[in-house]
Design a protein around this motif. Structure first.
Motif, PDB file in Angstrom:
ATOM      1  N   VAL A 208       0.850  -1.201   0.000  1.00 53.25           N
ATOM      2  CA  VAL A 208       0.000   0.000   0.000  1.00 53.25           C
ATOM      3  C   VAL A 208       0.887   1.254   0.000  1.00 53.25           C
ATOM      4  N   ARG A 209       2.011   1.164   0.703  1.00 53.69           N
ATOM      5  CA  ARG A 209       2.961   2.302   0.705  1.00 53.69           C
ATOM      6  C   ARG A 209       3.416   2.601  -0.726  1.00 53.69           C
ATOM      7  N   MET A 210       3.758   1.555  -1.470  1.00 53.35           N
ATOM      8  CA  MET A 210       4.217   1.765  -2.852  1.00 53.35           C
ATOM      9  C   MET A 210       3.102   2.381  -3.705  1.00 53.35           C
ATOM     10  N   ALA A 211       1.878   1.929  -3.479  1.00 51.75           N
ATOM     11  CA  ALA A 211       0.739   2.462  -4.255  1.00 51.75           C
ATOM     12  C   ALA A 211       0.518   3.942  -3.938  1.00 51.75           C
ATOM     13  N   ILE A 212       0.591   4.300  -2.665  1.00 51.37           N
ATOM     14  CA  ILE A 212       0.370   5.712  -2.289  1.00 51.37           C
ATOM     15  C   ILE A 212       1.524   6.577  -2.825  1.00 51.37           C
ATOM     16  N   GLN A 213       2.745   6.061  -2.705  1.00 46.23           N
ATOM     17  CA  GLN A 213       3.887   6.833  -3.238  1.00 46.23           C
ATOM     18  C   GLN A 213       3.717   7.066  -4.739  1.00 46.23           C
ATOM     19  N   TYR A 214       3.232   6.039  -5.435  1.00 49.29           N
ATOM     20  CA  TYR A 214       3.000   6.184  -6.883  1.00 49.29           C
ATOM     21  C   TYR A 214       1.954   7.267  -7.141  1.00 49.29           C
ATOM     22  N   ALA A 215       0.860   7.209  -6.366  1.00 52.38           N
ATOM     23  CA  ALA A 215      -0.228   8.189  -6.564  1.00 52.38           C
ATOM     24  C   ALA A 215       0.286   9.608  -6.333  1.00 52.38           C
ATOM     25  N   ILE A 216       1.122   9.780  -5.316  1.00 51.30           N
ATOM     26  CA  ILE A 216       1.675  11.113  -5.025  1.00 51.30           C
ATOM     27  C   ILE A 216       2.561  11.565  -6.186  1.00 51.30           C
ATOM     28  N   LYS A 217       3.460  10.678  -6.601  1.00 52.79           N
ATOM     29  CA  LYS A 217       4.418  11.035  -7.651  1.00 52.79           C
ATOM     30  C   LYS A 217       3.717  11.361  -8.970  1.00 52.79           C
ATOM     31  N   HIS A 218       2.631  10.663  -9.250  1.00 53.23           N
ATOM     32  CA  HIS A 218       1.974  10.825 -10.555  1.00 53.23           C
ATOM     33  C   HIS A 218       0.687  11.629 -10.481  1.00 53.23           C
ATOM     34  N   ASP A 219       0.496  12.349  -9.361  1.00 59.20           N
ATOM     35  CA  ASP A 219      -0.673  13.236  -9.253  1.00 59.20           C
ATOM     36  C   ASP A 219      -1.993  12.526  -9.465  1.00 59.20           C
ATOM     37  N   ARG A 220      -2.139  11.378  -8.905  1.00 56.52           N
ATOM     38  CA  ARG A 220      -3.387  10.628  -9.039  1.00 56.52           C
ATOM     39  C   ARG A 220      -4.307  10.998  -7.890  1.00 56.52           C
ATOM     40  N   ALA A 238      -8.144  -7.194   7.448  1.00 55.65           N
ATOM     41  CA  ALA A 238      -6.926  -6.617   8.028  1.00 55.65           C
ATOM     42  C   ALA A 238      -6.141  -5.863   6.958  1.00 55.65           C
ATOM     43  N   PHE A 239      -6.132  -6.368   5.738  1.00 54.83           N
ATOM     44  CA  PHE A 239      -5.451  -5.673   4.629  1.00 54.83           C
ATOM     45  C   PHE A 239      -6.004  -4.252   4.498  1.00 54.83           C
ATOM     46  N   ARG A 240      -7.330  -4.146   4.558  1.00 56.33           N
ATOM     47  CA  ARG A 240      -7.957  -2.808   4.479  1.00 56.33           C
ATOM     48  C   ARG A 240      -7.508  -1.942   5.665  1.00 56.33           C
ATOM     49  N   ASP A 241      -7.586  -2.504   6.879  1.00 53.41           N
ATOM     50  CA  ASP A 241      -7.250  -1.706   8.068  1.00 53.41           C
ATOM     51  C   ASP A 241      -5.788  -1.259   8.049  1.00 53.41           C
ATOM     52  N   TRP A 242      -4.897  -2.190   7.708  1.00 58.06           N
ATOM     53  CA  TRP A 242      -3.470  -1.834   7.681  1.00 58.06           C
ATOM     54  C   TRP A 242      -3.188  -0.846   6.541  1.00 58.06           C
ATOM     55  N   GLY A 243      -3.940  -0.948   5.463  1.00 54.99           N
ATOM     56  CA  GLY A 243      -3.788   0.002   4.352  1.00 54.99           C
ATOM     57  C   GLY A 243      -4.108   1.420   4.812  1.00 54.99           C
ATOM     58  N   TYR A 244      -5.254   1.556   5.495  1.00 51.13           N
ATOM     59  CA  TYR A 244      -5.622   2.886   6.023  1.00 51.13           C
ATOM     60  C   TYR A 244      -4.577   3.362   7.041  1.00 51.13           C
ATOM     61  N   GLU A 245      -4.044   2.396   7.805  1.00 51.10           N
ATOM     62  CA  GLU A 245      -3.047   2.751   8.828  1.00 51.10           C
ATOM     63  C   GLU A 245      -1.796   3.363   8.180  1.00 51.10           C
ATOM     64  N   VAL A 246      -1.335   2.773   7.085  1.00 51.41           N
ATOM     65  CA  VAL A 246      -0.156   3.321   6.383  1.00 51.41           C
ATOM     66  C   VAL A 246      -0.435   4.756   5.960  1.00 51.41           C
ATOM     67  N   ALA A 247      -1.623   4.969   5.385  1.00 47.54           N
ATOM     68  CA  ALA A 247      -1.964   6.317   4.904  1.00 47.54           C
ATOM     69  C   ALA A 247      -1.960   7.295   6.075  1.00 47.54           C
ATOM     70  N   ARG A 248      -2.577   6.884   7.177  1.00 48.21           N
ATOM     71  CA  ARG A 248      -2.706   7.761   8.353  1.00 48.21           C
ATOM     72  C   ARG A 248      -1.349   8.045   8.989  1.00 48.21           C
ATOM     73  N   GLU A 249      -0.541   6.983   9.130  1.00 48.73           N
ATOM     74  CA  GLU A 249       0.713   7.136   9.885  1.00 48.73           C
ATOM     75  C   GLU A 249       1.849   7.719   9.054  1.00 48.73           C
TER      76      GLU A 249
END
Ligand code: NAP
Length: 416
Positions: A208-220, A238-249
């Motif tokens: 999820v970290r890689m996906a968010i970094q991609y979205a930031i880099k490519h203005d998604r 848990a995948f959903r919860d930990w995904g939100y956790e990465v975004a939040r933290e």
């Protein structure tokens, strides 16, 4: 540096290396390439010609790919006494950091399920990245295929595809069933096959970290977590919860949740923010058809991602045009998403676009965006000119198909 036996290092190339957090890209980077089995040689030959032509056209002689042939599948068996995945092939992919690969046959009855899966697991290439978008003129089963523009990040190392399973009736399956019954009082039919579905904090968060970094880099504008957490609470949920956790933290300044979008921002995305949302997998499969343009970057466990990648590709004309990459922290392996189509081997017939567009993703990874854009534009123009291989020609109607090599030549002529 690994010592190679059959691999010849190109004299004019230099290794891509890591410098701190960034790749250091020489002007003549060495790119290991696995040609692939079946149609692999045909499509890889065509793709290399187009990629080389684009680099030459865009950068003059200032940049050039120094291709380095490495071997897996049939090409390896012929050189390494039957070994389909030699150690030096794996060592080369690891040492040179960025590679391109054609399709490989999955040996039937071998010690492992698939060479492709083995490569991903051996090098911990934990994200399968699949961009899916539309080329005008490609026949599609939907009315507005141009609305599709997603990048799917599919977890590559866990979930049921981690391959931990035991056949019905095997001593292992019987033992697991008995263990679960004795320890937890579960009742699983004794004539069941057993599969294990592990999903970890580590595997989820790095994906999820890689996906968010991609979205930031490519203005998604958004990252959608796709899960089946309503049924599988401690894995998919848990995948959903930990995904939100990465975004939040880790991305608190750059992200908001969909709930916050409604409750605090009147459904308008504040500038510089990415919306993190989640969808249940079955709902997502209908949403991507009915509300296609509401989705951008997608992060998902392995099995959902498998279904979703092909469903999305189908909406824009099928797998023949779908590129892919397997990416880890240090190593990236770009590859065609289709298989070896053995009945078409050596006929100079099939569509090389999947591996060619994987090469485009590789250019983007190297930061060679101008060359990437030039190839995409040329492929688009070639398709609009109705110069296509048999697979698209038969869908477009009354068109004489081009051979693989002729299609590559037509693309090269359209590179500007
Ligand atoms: P496949 O090789 O993908 O071929 C299935 C069909 O898809 C072909 O018969 C052809 O359809 C169409 N197709 C595939 N590639 C095409 C291309 N480049 N251009 C135009 N049409 C294309 O799937 P498969 O027959 O199930 O698998 C064959 C072998 O490939 C197996 O050993 C499998 O394990 C392996 N495989 C490898 C990978 C990989 O290396 N990543 C992925 C999938 C499968 P038409 O017959 O309708 O023309």
């Amino acid at each position: 540096m690994p010592q190679f036996d059959k691999i010849k290092i190109p004299a004019d190339g230099k290794r891509i290396a890591w410098k701190g957090d960034a790749l250091e890209i020489p002007d003549y980077p060495i790119i290991p390439v696995i040609e692939g089995d079946g149609i692999g040689p045909d499509i890889m030959r065509a793709a290399r010609r187009v990629l080389d032509a684009a680099v030459k056209k865009i950068y003059g002689g200032l940049k050039k790919i120094a291709w380095m042939d490495i071997y897996a599948g049939d090409s390896a068996a012929a050189r390494y006494a039957g070994n389909v995945l030699p150690d030096e092939t794996v060592a080369a992919i690891q040492y040179y950091h960025v590679s391109l690969k054609g399709p490989l046959t999955t040996p039937v009855g071998g010690g492992f399920r698939s060479l492709n899966v083995s490569l991903r697991q051996m090098m911990d290439l934990y994200a399968c990245v699949r961009p899916v978008n539309y080329f005008a003129g490609v026949p599609s089963p939907v009315r507005a295929p141009q609305k599709m523009d997603v990048v799917i990040f599919r977890e590559n190392t866990e979930d049921v595809y981690a391959g931990i399973e035991w056949a019905e009736g095997s001593p292992e399956a019987v033992k697991v069933i008995q263990f679960l019954k004795d320890t937890f009082g579960t009742s699983i039919r004794i004539d069941s096959g057993i599969g294990i579905k592990p999903i970890s904090i580590t595997g989820t968060k790095r994906l999820v970290r890689m996906a968010i970094q991609y979205a930031i880099k490519h203005d998604r504008p958004s990252v959608t977590i796709v899960h089946k957490g309503n049924i599988m609470k401690f894995t998919e949920g848990a995948f959903r919860d930990w995904g939100y956790e990465v975004a939040r933290e880790e991305f608190a300044d750059q992200t908001i949740t969909e709930d916050e979008l409604w409750s605090k921002h009147d459904s308008k995305i504040p500038s510089g923010k990415i919306v993190i949302k989640d969808r249940i997998a079955d709902s997502m499969l209908q949403q991507i058809l009915t509300r296609t343009d509401e989705y951008d970057v997608i992060a998902t466990p392995n099995l959902n991602g498998d279904y979703l990648s092909d469903a999305c590709a189908a909406q824009v004309g099928g797998l023949g045009l779908a590129p892919g990459a397997n990416i880890g922290d240090k190593v990236a392996l770009f590859e065609a998403t289709h298989g070896t189509a053995p009945k078409y081997a050596n006929q100079d017939k099939v569509n090389p676009s999947s591996v060619l567009l994987s090469g485009v993703m590789m250019f983007e990874h190297l930061g060679w965006q101008e060359a990437a854009d030039a190839v995409v534009a040329a492929v688009g123009k070639t398709i609009r000119q109705k110069k296509v291989t048999y697979d698209l020609a038969r869908l477009m109607g009354d068109i004489d198909p081009l051979k693989t090599s002729e299609y590559a030549t037509a693309i090269i002529a359209n590179i500007t």
